[in-house]
Design an enzyme around this catalytic site. Sequence first.
Site, mmCIF file in Angstrom:
data_model
loop_
_atom_site.group_PDB
_atom_site.id
_atom_site.type_symbol
_atom_site.label_atom_id
_atom_site.label_comp_id
_atom_site.label_asym_id
_atom_site.label_seq_id
_atom_site.Cartn_x
_atom_site.Cartn_y
_atom_site.Cartn_z
ATOM 1 C CB VAL A 8 -0.324 0.253 1.417
ATOM 2 C CG1 VAL A 8 -1.818 -1.024 0.948
ATOM 3 C CG2 VAL A 8 -0.100 -0.086 2.152
ATOM 4 C CB SER A 9 0.721 4.513 -1.664
ATOM 5 O OG SER A 9 0.825 4.107 -3.008
ATOM 6 C CB SER A 10 0.043 6.242 2.511
ATOM 7 O OG SER A 10 -1.678 6.339 2.194
#
Length: 190
Positions: A8-10
């Site tokens: 996931v990116s964040s």
Amino acid sequence: MLIGYARVSSLDQNLDLQIDALDKAGCDHLFTDTSSGASYDRPGLQNALSHLRSGDTLVVWRLDRLGRNLKHLIDTVDDLNCRDIGFRSLTESIDTTTSAGKLVFAIFGALAEFERGIIRERTLAGLAAARARGRKGGRRLKYSDKKIAAAMQLAAGSDDPITEVCESLGISRATYYRRQKSLHSSAAKD
């Protein structure tokens, strides 16, 4: 052995959906990252790649979870292929351990190469158009023709070596000689 990778990116995003899908696909080990896909520092991916052995398969939920861009994705899968490791993307139903999966990935590779070729052609056409309008590419010259001409005059009328002349004007010997050559060649054309 199936090795799963999820990203996931964040921090406010959740890995649960990907992990559930990878568990359902039968992955024996899971590696995760919480970082942007554009990031080069993805320890989970590095661990997953180092954990894989010949005959294993790397499984991701979607293609965009693995690669920063299409070229990186293709390079990564090509590297896996060279190591006799398969690749599966669950959402896109791509499996390079099958003939159909290999075909799909080969098409991706061809499209990426085509895209790089188009970008290169556009870049070269833009540079040619700029040159036709009298613009040169590259970095702007740091020293004017006047400064180089002054250095040449100083060097011609002085017993000081070129090094001292260049130091006094704050230019390098390489710059002096390169610009001297370009001044002589442009004067010869006129």
